[in-house]
Design a protein around this motif. Structure first.
Motif, PDB file in Angstrom:
ATOM      1  N   GLY A   1       6.296  13.707  -0.776  1.00 56.87           N
ATOM      2  CA  GLY A   1       6.652  12.670  -0.718  1.00 56.87           C
ATOM      3  C   GLY A   1       5.964  11.300  -1.737  1.00 56.87           C
ATOM      4  O   GLY A   1       6.195  10.283  -1.648  1.00 56.87           O
ATOM      5  N   HIS A   2       5.308  12.012  -2.780  1.00 60.29           N
ATOM      6  CA  HIS A   2       4.848  11.205  -3.810  1.00 60.29           C
ATOM      7  C   HIS A   2       5.194  11.377  -5.076  1.00 60.29           C
ATOM      8  O   HIS A   2       5.834  12.686  -5.440  1.00 60.29           O
ATOM      9  N   ALA A   3       5.474  10.550  -5.978  1.00 59.28           N
ATOM     10  CA  ALA A   3       5.805  10.771  -7.302  1.00 59.28           C
ATOM     11  C   ALA A   3       4.669  11.195  -8.265  1.00 59.28           C
ATOM     12  O   ALA A   3       3.731  10.436  -8.159  1.00 59.28           O
ATOM     13  N   VAL A   4       4.734  12.250  -8.956  1.00 63.15           N
ATOM     14  CA  VAL A   4       3.462  13.081  -9.623  1.00 63.15           C
ATOM     15  C   VAL A   4       4.222  13.166 -11.089  1.00 63.15           C
ATOM     16  O   VAL A   4       5.169  13.541 -11.440  1.00 63.15           O
ATOM     17  N   MET A   5       3.300  12.702 -11.674  1.00 62.71           N
ATOM     18  CA  MET A   5       3.542  12.720 -13.481  1.00 62.71           C
ATOM     19  C   MET A   5       3.692  14.220 -13.797  1.00 62.71           C
ATOM     20  O   MET A   5       2.661  14.806 -13.558  1.00 62.71           O
ATOM     21  N   THR A   6       4.594  14.589 -14.584  1.00 60.94           N
ATOM     22  CA  THR A   6       4.671  15.733 -15.347  1.00 60.94           C
ATOM     23  C   THR A   6       4.560  15.710 -16.686  1.00 60.94           C
ATOM     24  O   THR A   6       4.218  16.817 -17.464  1.00 60.94           O
ATOM     25  N   SER A   7       4.663  14.504 -17.413  1.00 59.89           N
ATOM     26  CA  SER A   7       4.845  14.400 -18.758  1.00 59.89           C
ATOM     27  C   SER A   7       4.496  12.915 -19.229  1.00 59.89           C
ATOM     28  O   SER A   7       5.298  11.897 -18.802  1.00 59.89           O
ATOM     29  N   PHE A   8       3.227  12.736 -19.550  1.00 64.57           N
ATOM     30  CA  PHE A   8       2.849  11.474 -20.057  1.00 64.57           C
ATOM     31  C   PHE A   8       3.567  10.839 -21.339  1.00 64.57           C
ATOM     32  O   PHE A   8       3.829   9.784 -21.348  1.00 64.57           O
ATOM     33  N   SER A   9       3.838  11.930 -22.066  1.00 66.61           N
ATOM     34  CA  SER A   9       4.686  11.376 -23.190  1.00 66.61           C
ATOM     35  C   SER A   9       5.979  10.825 -22.867  1.00 66.61           C
ATOM     36  O   SER A   9       6.629   9.951 -23.514  1.00 66.61           O
TER      37      SER A   9
ATOM     38  N   LEU B   1      14.416   5.905  -6.410  1.00 70.72           N
ATOM     39  CA  LEU B   1      13.621   6.756  -5.441  1.00 70.72           C
ATOM     40  C   LEU B   1      12.860   6.138  -4.364  1.00 70.72           C
ATOM     41  O   LEU B   1      12.645   6.790  -3.457  1.00 70.72           O
ATOM     42  N   PHE B   2      12.549   4.765  -4.337  1.00 65.89           N
ATOM     43  CA  PHE B   2      11.742   4.283  -3.371  1.00 65.89           C
ATOM     44  C   PHE B   2      12.292   2.553  -3.248  1.00 65.89           C
ATOM     45  O   PHE B   2      12.501   2.100  -4.120  1.00 65.89           O
ATOM     46  N   THR B   3      12.527   2.506  -1.983  1.00 71.25           N
ATOM     47  CA  THR B   3      13.100   0.984  -1.616  1.00 71.25           C
ATOM     48  C   THR B   3      11.816   0.148  -1.456  1.00 71.25           C
ATOM     49  O   THR B   3      10.623   0.425  -1.091  1.00 71.25           O
ATOM     50  N   ILE B   4      12.391  -1.304  -1.576  1.00 74.54           N
ATOM     51  CA  ILE B   4      11.431  -2.392  -1.232  1.00 74.54           C
ATOM     52  C   ILE B   4      10.781  -2.274   0.359  1.00 74.54           C
ATOM     53  O   ILE B   4       9.711  -2.273   0.448  1.00 74.54           O
TER      54      ILE B   4
ATOM     55  N   TYR C   1       8.311  12.945 -14.268  1.00 77.39           N
ATOM     56  CA  TYR C   1       8.166  13.008 -12.936  1.00 77.39           C
ATOM     57  C   TYR C   1       8.601  13.927 -12.036  1.00 77.39           C
ATOM     58  O   TYR C   1       9.600  14.515 -12.291  1.00 77.39           O
ATOM     59  N   THR C   2       7.817  14.150 -11.076  1.00 78.11           N
ATOM     60  CA  THR C   2       8.313  15.139  -9.970  1.00 78.11           C
ATOM     61  C   THR C   2       8.064  14.622  -8.724  1.00 78.11           C
ATOM     62  O   THR C   2       7.055  13.793  -8.577  1.00 78.11           O
ATOM     63  N   ILE C   3       8.633  14.964  -7.707  1.00 79.64           N
ATOM     64  CA  ILE C   3       8.249  14.515  -6.133  1.00 79.64           C
ATOM     65  C   ILE C   3       7.690  15.670  -5.606  1.00 79.64           C
ATOM     66  O   ILE C   3       8.267  16.669  -5.380  1.00 79.64           O
TER      67      ILE C   3
ATOM     68  N   SER D   1       0.825  -1.387  -0.002  1.00 78.96           N
ATOM     69  CA  SER D   1      -0.049   0.012   0.047  1.00 78.96           C
ATOM     70  C   SER D   1       0.716   1.420   0.058  1.00 78.96           C
ATOM     71  O   SER D   1       0.322   2.212  -0.560  1.00 78.96           O
ATOM     72  N   ASP D   2       1.941   1.257   0.807  1.00 77.37           N
ATOM     73  CA  ASP D   2       2.811   2.534   0.503  1.00 77.37           C
ATOM     74  C   ASP D   2       3.458   2.706  -0.763  1.00 77.37           C
ATOM     75  O   ASP D   2       3.603   4.024  -0.913  1.00 77.37           O
ATOM     76  N   TYR D   3       3.805   1.635  -1.220  1.00 72.34           N
ATOM     77  CA  TYR D   3       4.003   1.743  -2.895  1.00 72.34           C
ATOM     78  C   TYR D   3       3.212   2.277  -3.715  1.00 72.34           C
ATOM     79  O   TYR D   3       3.426   3.244  -4.474  1.00 72.34           O
ATOM     80  N   SER D   4       1.744   1.790  -3.468  1.00 71.44           N
ATOM     81  CA  SER D   4       0.619   2.240  -3.891  1.00 71.44           C
ATOM     82  C   SER D   4       0.450   3.772  -3.788  1.00 71.44           C
ATOM     83  O   SER D   4       0.035   4.691  -4.792  1.00 71.44           O
ATOM     84  N   ARG D   5       0.547   4.504  -2.674  1.00 72.96           N
ATOM     85  CA  ARG D   5       0.502   5.685  -2.324  1.00 72.96           C
ATOM     86  C   ARG D   5       1.542   6.542  -3.092  1.00 72.96           C
ATOM     87  O   ARG D   5       1.502   7.633  -3.522  1.00 72.96           O
ATOM     88  N   PHE D   6       2.941   6.036  -3.095  1.00 76.53           N
ATOM     89  CA  PHE D   6       3.989   6.593  -3.906  1.00 76.53           C
ATOM     90  C   PHE D   6       3.872   6.859  -5.193  1.00 76.53           C
ATOM     91  O   PHE D   6       4.098   7.768  -5.993  1.00 76.53           O
ATOM     92  N   MET D   7       3.188   5.696  -5.811  1.00 81.91           N
ATOM     93  CA  MET D   7       3.513   5.556  -7.265  1.00 81.91           C
ATOM     94  C   MET D   7       1.760   5.846  -7.972  1.00 81.91           C
ATOM     95  O   MET D   7       1.900   5.592  -9.253  1.00 81.91           O
TER      96      MET D   7
END
Length: 474
Positions: free
Chosen positions: A161-169, A402-405, A156-158, A81-87
Motif C-alpha cells: 500500500g505504499h509507493a516505493v522508489m525503484t529508480s532514483f534516476s 495513485l492516491f486521492t486527496i 516506483y512500485t507499490i 500523515s496518510d499521504y506522508s506514509r504513502f509517499m
C-alpha cells in the motif's frame, strides 16, 4: 467546513505564502550576483553600493522564506500523515538532498558572503554570491523533483500500500521536472527584476538628488532582467502547457474551459464561465482558430474536452471519484498568470524604451513611475496563479492516478483543530507579512548611502577626544 476542505485550505495558505518568497529570494540573489560581478569587472563603486543595498532586501526575503518553509513542512505531519506514509519513500530522498546538500550549501555560502566583505578579495567574494544563487536554484530543483512525481509518477512500485522508489534516476529523468524547473526559474528572474525596478520607481517618486542616479541605474537593470525573464517564462510556459495536452488532458481542457471535444480548428475563449454542476459553458467569448494555434502551433487540430476525458478516467480508475477539477478557478488562474506575465513583458520593454539616454521620459512622468511601482506586486499574483493551475488541475489526486486527496488526510484531525490552526496560521502570516513590508520600507528609507554615512560618522568619532570640551558642546 469539512476536514478535507479545511486541510486543503491550510496547505494552500502555507504554500502560497511560502512561495511568495522563493522566487523573490532566488531572483534578487541573481540580480545581486550580477551587480557584484559588474563591480568586480568595472571597479565602479556605484555597483558595490547596489550590491550591498539590494543584498539587504535579498537577505530579508531569504530569512522570511526559511521561516515560512519550516511552517509548511509541518503540514505533512499535521494534516497529511496518510499521504506522508504513502509517499515517504519517494518524497524523502529529494527533500533530504534539498535540506542536507542544497540548503546547507546555500546558507553556508550566504553566511560567508555576509561577513567577509573585508576578508576576501572582490573576485573571491563574488564567487560566494554566485554559489548562493546556484544552490538556491538547485534547492528548487529537488523540491520540484518531488512535486513532479505527484504530477507524473515514475520510477516506483507499490508495496504494502505504499509507493516505493525503484529508480532514483527515473525521478530526475521525469519530463515534468524539467518543464516545471524551467518555468519556475524563469519566473524567479522576472520576479527579482520587476521587484528591483518597482521599488526603484517608488523611491524615484520621493527622490533625493543624491540617490536619483542610483535608483535610475537599479531600475534599468531590473527592467532588463524582467524583460529577459518574461520572454523565458512565455517560452517555458508554452512548452509546459503543450506537454500537458497528452499528459494531463483534463487539466489542459479545464484551463481552456473545454467541456466537449472541439472541432478542428479550435476556438480559444478569452472569457468563459462554466456551470460546474452540469458540466457545460454558460457563457464564453471566443477567438476562432486561436486554441489550435496555441496548443499545436498550427491553425488546425481539435482539443479533447473534459466530458470525454472524464469517461476515459472512469474506465481507467473507476466511477467512485469525481475527476472534474474546479474549472472556473483553473480557467481564470491561467489567464491571471498569462495576463500578468504579458503585462510584465510589456512594462519591461516600454520601461527600457522610455528610460533610454536620448529621451528618458519615464523619470519625468509620475504616472509612469506609479505604474512601474505598482507592478512590484504583479509577480506575486502571477506566481500564485501559476501554482494554483499546477496543483488544482491534478484534482482529485495528490499523486496522479495513485492516491486521492481524501485518502491523504490525517485520520486523527478534527474540524475544530483545523479551524483553530487555520486562524492561528492566518494571523501569524499576517504578522510576518506586515513585518516584512515594514523592514523593506525601512531599508528603502535608509537609502544606498546609509552604510557609508555610518562609517564616516564612526571614523569622525574615532578622531574626537571624548573628554575634550568641544565634544560636549556638539
Amino acid at each position: 467546513m469539512s476536514i478535507v476542505s479545511l486541510a486543503r485550505f491550510q496547505f494552500a495558505m502555507t504554500t502560497v505564502f511560502h512561495f511568495f518568497f522563493v522566487p523573490f529570494s532566488i531572483g534578487t540573489a541573481l540580480a545581486v550576483a550580477i551587480m557584484e560581478t559588474t563591480y568586480v569587472i568595472t571597479k565602479k563603486k556605484e555597483y558595490l553600493r547596489m550590491t550591498k543595498f539590494w543584498g539587504n532586501i535579498f537577505l530579508l526575503s531569504f530569512a522570511v522564506g526559511v521561516v515560512t518553509g519550516i511552517i509548511q513542512e509541518f503540514q505533512f505531519g499535521m494534516n497529511w500523515s496518510d499521504y506522508s506514509r504513502f509517499m515517504g519513500d519517494i518524497f524523502g530522498a529529494p527533500l533530504a538532498i534539498e535540506a542536507l546538500l542544497a540548503f546547507f550549501m546555500e546558507s553556508t555560502f550566504l553566511g560567508l558572503w555576509m561577513f567577509t566583505w573585508d576578508r576576501f578579495s572582490p573576485k573571491a567574494h563574488v564567487v560566494l554570491i554566485w554559489l548562493v544563487t546556484f544552490a538556491s536554484m538547485i534547492s528548487a530543483l529537488w523540491i520540484l523533483t518531488a512535486n513532479s512525481f505527484m504530477q507524473h509518477p515514475t520510477g516506483y512500485t507499490i508495496k504494502n500500500g505504499h509507493a516505493v522508489m525503484t529508480s532514483f534516476s527515473a525521478l530526475l529523468k521525469n519530463p515534468q521536472v524539467w518543464f516545471e524547473f524551467g518555468h519556475v526559474i524563469a519566473g524567479t528572474v522576472v520576479t527579482g527584476g520587476i521587484i528591483i525596478a518597482g521599488l526603484s520607481a517608488f523611491r524615484l517618486l520621493h527622490q533625493k538628488a543624491k540617490e536619483t542616479a542610483f535608483y535610475k541605474k537599479s531600475l534599468r537593470l531590473g527592467l532588463l532582467l524582467s524583460l529577459i525573464g518574461a520572454v523565458l517564462v512565455i517560452f517555458a510556459g508554452d512548452q509546459q502547457m503543450k506537454y500537458l495536452i497528452n499528459e494531463q488532458p483534463m487539466k489542459f481542457a479545464a484551463t481552456e474551459g473545454v467541456y466537449n471535444t472541439t472541432k478542428s480548428p479550435a476556438a480559444w475563449s478569452i472569457i468563459d464561465w462554466s456551470n460546474e454542476k452540469e458540466h457545460k459553458n454558460d457563457f464564453s467569448l471566443d477567438i476562432p482558430d486561436m486554441l489550435s494555434i496555441l496548443a499545436y502551433g498550427r491553425p488546425s487540430g481539435a482539443v479533447e474536452g473534459m466530458n470525454e476525458v472524464n469517461k476515459h478516467l472512469e474506465n481507467k480508475y473507476g466511477k467512485e471519484n469525481n475527476y472534474y477539477p474546479p474549472v472556473n478557478a483553473l480557467f481564470w488562474s491561467f489567464r491571471i498568470m498569462a495576463g500578468f506575465g504579458g503585462l510584465m513583458l510589456l512594462v519591461s520593454a516600454l520601461g527600457l524604451f522610455f528610460t533610454r539616454k536620448k529621451k528618458p521620459t519615464l523619470y519625468k512622468k509620475k504616472w509612469m513611475l506609479w505604474v512601474l511601482g505598482l507592478c512590484t506586486f504583479t509577480p506575486f499574483l502571477a506566481n500564485t496563479a501559476g501554482w494554483l493551475v499546477t496543483e488544482l488541475g491534478r484534482y482529485p489526486w495528490t499523486v496522479y492516478g495513485l492516491f486521492t486527496i481524501k485518502q491523504s488526510v490525517s485520520p486523527n484531525v478534527s474540524v475544530g483543530s483545523l479551524l483553530t490552526t487555520n486562524i492561528v496560521y492566518f494571523l501569524l502570516f499576517a504578522f510576518i507579512a506586515a513585518t516584512m513590508i515594514s523592514l523593506v520600507r525601512s531599508e528603502l528609507k535608509k537609502g544606498p548611502f546609509y552604510e557609508e554615512q555610518i562609517a564616516a560618522d564612526d571614523h569622525r568619532a574615532d578622531q574626537v577626544d571624548p573628554f575634550d570640551k568641544e565634544a560636549f558642546e556638539r
